[in-house]
Design a protein around this motif. Structure first.
Motif, mmCIF file in Angstrom:
data_model
loop_
_atom_site.group_PDB
_atom_site.id
_atom_site.type_symbol
_atom_site.label_atom_id
_atom_site.label_comp_id
_atom_site.label_asym_id
_atom_site.label_seq_id
_atom_site.Cartn_x
_atom_site.Cartn_y
_atom_site.Cartn_z
ATOM 1 N N LEU A 13 0.823 -1.208 0.000
ATOM 2 C CA LEU A 13 0.000 0.000 0.000
ATOM 3 C C LEU A 13 0.859 1.260 0.000
ATOM 4 O O LEU A 13 0.548 2.243 -0.677
ATOM 5 N N THR A 14 1.945 1.227 0.763
ATOM 6 C CA THR A 14 2.808 2.406 0.851
ATOM 7 C C THR A 14 3.531 2.656 -0.475
ATOM 8 O O THR A 14 3.572 3.783 -0.967
ATOM 9 N N LEU A 15 4.095 1.604 -1.067
ATOM 10 C CA LEU A 15 4.803 1.761 -2.341
ATOM 11 C C LEU A 15 3.844 2.146 -3.468
ATOM 12 O O LEU A 15 4.211 2.900 -4.369
ATOM 13 N N SER A 16 2.613 1.636 -3.417
ATOM 14 C CA SER A 16 1.626 1.988 -4.445
ATOM 15 C C SER A 16 1.393 3.496 -4.459
ATOM 16 O O SER A 16 1.294 4.115 -5.522
ATOM 17 N N GLY A 17 1.319 4.072 -3.268
ATOM 18 C CA GLY A 17 1.083 5.503 -3.164
ATOM 19 C C GLY A 17 2.264 6.346 -3.604
ATOM 20 O O GLY A 17 2.113 7.534 -3.896
ATOM 21 N N LYS A 18 3.464 5.745 -3.690
ATOM 22 C CA LYS A 18 4.653 6.499 -4.069
ATOM 23 C C LYS A 18 4.985 6.373 -5.558
ATOM 24 O O LYS A 18 5.956 6.984 -6.024
#
Length: 388
Positions: free
Chosen positions: A127-132
């Protein structure tokens, strides 16, 4: 000029690596939750479990997925993400292998909770990498698409494939799939969160998380999952009052699943767009209409239309809902908290819906009103959370 030209290909390469990571891990990690109907029968047969015990086991697994958010507040921005991925994947592999050897239900519960905590920790990274990425809506779309595609494949193949095998064979298969995930860990930037560019004085206002918008976004996610999980958990029972048999209902839900995959593919193809607010409103409107169509024990055609629209709408909404949250902060903790909201909503929805159905003497009206209210409230909150 040259540095800009070099940065663009590097960004594209980084996105492709992240997309690959998301594709493989989202398909594999959610497998154990998707095959719950297959595992349930095997567990009852092998351990002589009651339905309550089976339900408790699955609730603990789902809860552990969500509770992985809590320790992630400590390690997410401190650990190299590749190292964390290798570590948590190793725990998932070991947990599934050990689960296959256990013949004590208490020990099995411990093993499944530890396995799910590790899997949930990787979900936080996803989820965190998707947002970046440069296109968060596309990344979240991939996250949804491959869960659904794997779920459809598994429910079609696993019952026949493991018809004569014990539950150990299923857990060991999950371990084998998790081994494949190790091959894509090196596709991500392990220092993506630790080497974020320092915030300059001019950019400080933009990087600061807008608290009210973040709270509204988290509320939108929570209510969205409460509503959809509450309806989807009992949707097969809704048409029974019209005399629709289970085989017809199952066929309708299979078609709805395909519609869900198609809508997630559409959202993935569209990706990040200035029309995100419009797409969200259209998706929420479709979801609300589908719930309205379920009132009053619908006949087969109306039920089929409602189920297909419901599945199509919620899988179309989800990537844009998650990208709304990711746009509010460049850090990882907001998306980490979003994972907690997802799990909490998943847990609350079926419980509340079941209580409303029971208190209504078997009527689904109260549950549907509750779900419709949740959908409309979620829509209102996500519109508040949109950045101008």
């Amino acid at each position: 000029m040259t540095s800009t030209a070099q940065a663009a290909p590097a960004s594209i390469a980084s996105d492709k690596g992240t997309y690959t990571y998301i594709t493989v891990f989202s398909a594999v990690l959610y497998t154990v939750l998707l095959i719950a109907p297959v595992i349930a029968g095997k567990l009852i047969e092998q351990f002589a479990l009651t339905p309550v015990q089976v339900g408790t086991l699955f609730s603990l697994e789902l809860g552990a997925f969500s509770l992985a958010t809590v320790p992630a507040y400590l390690w997410l921005r401190r650990m190299n993400l590749r190292t964390a991925s290798y570590l948590f994947t190793a725990v998932v592999i070991a947990g599934n292998v050990v689960s296959g050897f256990l013949d004590d239900f208490g020990l099995l519960m411990i093993a499944r909770v530890m396995t799910s905590l590790a899997a949930g920790s990787i979900t936080v990274i996803i989820l965190t990498l998707s947002g970046k990425t440069s296109n968060p809506s596309r990344a979240f779309g991939i996250f949804v698409v491959f869960q659904l595609a794997m779920g459809a494949l598994i429910l079609a193949v696993f019952p026949a494939l493991f018809a004569s095998a014990g539950v150990a064979a299923i857990y060991w298969t999950l371990a084998g799939l998790a081994v494949l995930c190790l091959l894509v860990v090196n596709r991500i930037d392990g220092e993506a969160l630790r080497t974020a560019a320092p915030v300059s004085a001019g950019a400080g206002a933009r990087e600061r998380v807008p608290v009210l918008k973040a709270a509204a976004g988290l509320a939108a996610v929570l209510l969205f999952y409460v509503a959809l999980s509450g309806v989807w958990s009992f949707i097969a029972q809704i048409p029974a009052g019209s005399g629709i048999d289970l085989s017809a209902t199952s066929l309708v839900l299979s078609v709805a699943t395909v519609a869900g995959i198609l809508s997630a593919l559409v959202a993935t193809a569209l990706g990040e767009t200035p029309r995100r607010r419009l797409y969200l409103v259209a998706g929420y409107a479709g979801m609300a209409v589908s719930i309205v169509l379920l009132f009053g024990a619908p006949a087969l055609i109306r039920f089929a239309i409602a189920a297909v629209i419901f599945k199509f709408a919620w899988t179309f909404i989800l990537p844009y809902l998650l990208s709304t949250l990711s746009s509010l902060s460049s850090g990882g903790h907001l998306m980490n908290t979003t994972n907690l909201m997802i799990g909490t909503g998943f847990s609350i929805g079926p419980i509340v819906s079941g209580a409303l159905i029971q208190s209504g003497g078997g009527s689904f009206t109260g549950m549907l009103i509750f779900a419709l209210t949740g959908v409309l409230a979620s829509c209102a909150f996500v519109l508040v959370a949109q950045r101008r």
